[in-house]
Design a protein around this motif. Structure first.
Motif, PDB file in Angstrom:
ATOM      1  N   UNK A   1      48.384  34.515  49.842  1.00  0.00           N
ATOM      2  CA  UNK A   1      48.647  33.587  48.502  1.00  0.00           C
ATOM      3  C   UNK A   1      47.519  34.273  47.583  1.00  0.00           C
ATOM      4  N   UNK A   2      46.409  34.187  48.242  1.00  0.00           N
ATOM      5  CA  UNK A   2      45.006  34.643  47.239  1.00  0.00           C
ATOM      6  C   UNK A   2      45.522  36.142  46.936  1.00  0.00           C
ATOM      7  N   UNK A   3      45.841  37.096  47.683  1.00  0.00           N
ATOM      8  CA  UNK A   3      46.015  38.371  47.716  1.00  0.00           C
ATOM      9  C   UNK A   3      46.931  38.525  46.326  1.00  0.00           C
ATOM     10  N   UNK A   4      48.207  37.913  46.434  1.00  0.00           N
ATOM     11  CA  UNK A   4      49.296  37.744  45.397  1.00  0.00           C
ATOM     12  C   UNK A   4      48.788  37.481  44.135  1.00  0.00           C
ATOM     13  N   UNK A   5      47.845  36.378  44.003  1.00  0.00           N
ATOM     14  CA  UNK A   5      47.464  36.131  42.794  1.00  0.00           C
ATOM     15  C   UNK A   5      46.529  36.939  42.063  1.00  0.00           C
ATOM     16  N   UNK A   6      45.516  37.500  43.102  1.00  0.00           N
ATOM     17  CA  UNK A   6      44.848  38.576  42.589  1.00  0.00           C
ATOM     18  C   UNK A   6      45.580  39.800  42.221  1.00  0.00           C
ATOM     19  N   UNK A   7      46.387  40.416  42.904  1.00  0.00           N
ATOM     20  CA  UNK A   7      47.114  41.517  42.522  1.00  0.00           C
ATOM     21  C   UNK A   7      47.941  41.081  41.407  1.00  0.00           C
ATOM     22  N   UNK A   8      48.492  40.003  40.853  1.00  0.00           N
ATOM     23  CA  UNK A   8      49.065  39.653  39.713  1.00  0.00           C
ATOM     24  C   UNK A   8      48.021  39.803  38.474  1.00  0.00           C
ATOM     25  N   UNK A   9      46.845  39.324  38.815  1.00  0.00           N
ATOM     26  CA  UNK A   9      45.721  39.696  37.626  1.00  0.00           C
ATOM     27  C   UNK A   9      45.636  40.882  37.241  1.00  0.00           C
ATOM     28  N   UNK A  10      45.476  41.801  38.468  1.00  0.00           N
ATOM     29  CA  UNK A  10      45.476  43.476  38.383  1.00  0.00           C
ATOM     30  C   UNK A  10      46.518  43.833  37.626  1.00  0.00           C
ATOM     31  N   UNK A  11      47.697  43.538  37.668  1.00  0.00           N
ATOM     32  CA  UNK A  11      48.894  43.842  37.004  1.00  0.00           C
ATOM     33  C   UNK A  11      48.779  43.529  35.459  1.00  0.00           C
ATOM     34  N   UNK A  12      48.373  42.511  35.111  1.00  0.00           N
ATOM     35  CA  UNK A  12      48.613  41.811  33.878  1.00  0.00           C
ATOM     36  C   UNK A  12      47.358  41.715  32.978  1.00  0.00           C
ATOM     37  N   UNK A  13      46.295  41.827  33.508  1.00  0.00           N
ATOM     38  CA  UNK A  13      44.890  41.652  32.944  1.00  0.00           C
ATOM     39  C   UNK A  13      43.957  43.126  32.975  1.00  0.00           C
ATOM     40  N   UNK A  14      44.056  43.636  31.516  1.00  0.00           N
ATOM     41  CA  UNK A  14      43.337  44.659  31.418  1.00  0.00           C
ATOM     42  C   UNK A  14      41.779  44.670  31.669  1.00  0.00           C
ATOM     43  N   UNK A  15      41.279  43.603  31.413  1.00  0.00           N
ATOM     44  CA  UNK A  15      40.014  43.187  31.721  1.00  0.00           C
ATOM     45  C   UNK A  15      39.685  43.316  33.253  1.00  0.00           C
ATOM     46  N   UNK A  16      40.575  42.712  34.009  1.00  0.00           N
ATOM     47  CA  UNK A  16      40.098  42.453  35.359  1.00  0.00           C
ATOM     48  C   UNK A  16      40.381  43.781  36.044  1.00  0.00           C
ATOM     49  N   UNK A  17      40.769  44.864  35.715  1.00  0.00           N
ATOM     50  CA  UNK A  17      40.872  46.326  36.304  1.00  0.00           C
ATOM     51  C   UNK A  17      39.797  47.222  35.437  1.00  0.00           C
ATOM     52  N   UNK A  18      38.992  47.029  34.506  1.00  0.00           N
ATOM     53  CA  UNK A  18      38.181  47.640  33.712  1.00  0.00           C
ATOM     54  C   UNK A  18      36.959  47.082  33.570  1.00  0.00           C
ATOM     55  N   UNK A  19      36.209  46.528  34.718  1.00  0.00           N
ATOM     56  CA  UNK A  19      34.822  45.921  34.532  1.00  0.00           C
ATOM     57  C   UNK A  19      33.948  47.118  34.863  1.00  0.00           C
ATOM     58  N   UNK A  20      32.773  46.945  33.698  1.00  0.00           N
ATOM     59  CA  UNK A  20      31.867  48.073  34.093  1.00  0.00           C
ATOM     60  C   UNK A  20      30.774  47.510  35.423  1.00  0.00           C
ATOM     61  N   UNK A  21      30.260  48.362  35.861  1.00  0.00           N
ATOM     62  CA  UNK A  21      29.125  48.112  36.959  1.00  0.00           C
ATOM     63  C   UNK A  21      28.133  47.710  36.077  1.00  0.00           C
ATOM     64  N   UNK A  22      27.933  47.822  34.748  1.00  0.00           N
ATOM     65  CA  UNK A  22      26.588  47.394  34.068  1.00  0.00           C
ATOM     66  C   UNK A  22      26.839  45.907  33.735  1.00  0.00           C
ATOM     67  N   UNK A  23      25.826  45.238  33.927  1.00  0.00           N
ATOM     68  CA  UNK A  23      25.849  43.603  33.742  1.00  0.00           C
ATOM     69  C   UNK A  23      24.600  43.218  33.440  1.00  0.00           C
ATOM     70  N   UNK A  24      24.524  42.023  32.912  1.00  0.00           N
ATOM     71  CA  UNK A  24      23.210  41.327  32.619  1.00  0.00           C
ATOM     72  C   UNK A  24      23.210  40.088  33.446  1.00  0.00           C
TER      73      UNK A  24
END
Length: 116
Positions: A46-69
Motif C-alpha cells: 500500500x505504501x509502495x503504491x502511494x509513493x509510485x502514484x506520487x512518482x507518476x504525477x508529481x514532477x517535484x517528487x522525481x526531480x529533487x536536488x541533492x543540494x539542500x539546506x
C-alpha cells in the motif's frame, strides 16, 4: 545506537545519508533504495503504491536536488525530526522536508517523511 542520545551533528550526518538515498530513490523511481531505511511494516504494498502514484504525477517528487539546506533537529518523545529546505530541478520554489527517525531494535529507521 539510540538516536535520542546522539548529538545534533551526529543525527544530521546520519539523516543526510538516509535522505540522500531517499532522494536518489525518488528521482530514479527505485522503491528498494527509497524504502531502504523504512520499517518493514511501513514499506508494504500500500505504501509502495502511494509513493509510485506520487512518482507518476508529481514532477517535484522525481526531480529533487541533492543540494539542500539543513534547518535543524527537533527531539520528541521517542523520535527526532530532521528538517531541511529542499529544491527541485523542475518545480520552482522551496520545499520543507521533515524526516522522522526512531531507534528500533538498535537500528535507526525512518518512521515517516514529509515534503511540502
Amino acid at each position: 545506537m539510540n538516536i535520542l542520545e546522539q548529538s545534533d551533528e551526529q543525527i544530521r550526518e546520519l539523516a543526510d545519508i538516509i535522505w540522500s538515498d531517499m532522494v536518489t530513490g525518488a528521482n530514479n523511481k527505485d522503491w528498494e533504495l527509497y524504502s531502504k531505511y523504512m520499517l518493514e511494516e511501513s514499506a508494504d504494498e500500500q505504501a509502495r503504491a502511494a509513493v509510485e502514484h506520487q512518482w507518476q504525477y508529481s514532477k517535484m517528487f522525481t526531480s529533487l536536488t541533492q543540494e539542500r539546506e539543513y534547518l535543524g533537529v527537533l527531539r520528541q518523545d521517542d523520535h527526532v525530526l530532521v528538517l531541511w529546505k529542499q529544491w527541485s530541478t523542475k518545480v520552482d520554489g522551496d520545499f520543507l522536508v521533515m524526516l522522522y527517525l526512531k531507534t528500533i531494535a538498535e537500528e535507526v529507521k525512518v518512521i515517516g517523511s514529509w515534503i511540502r
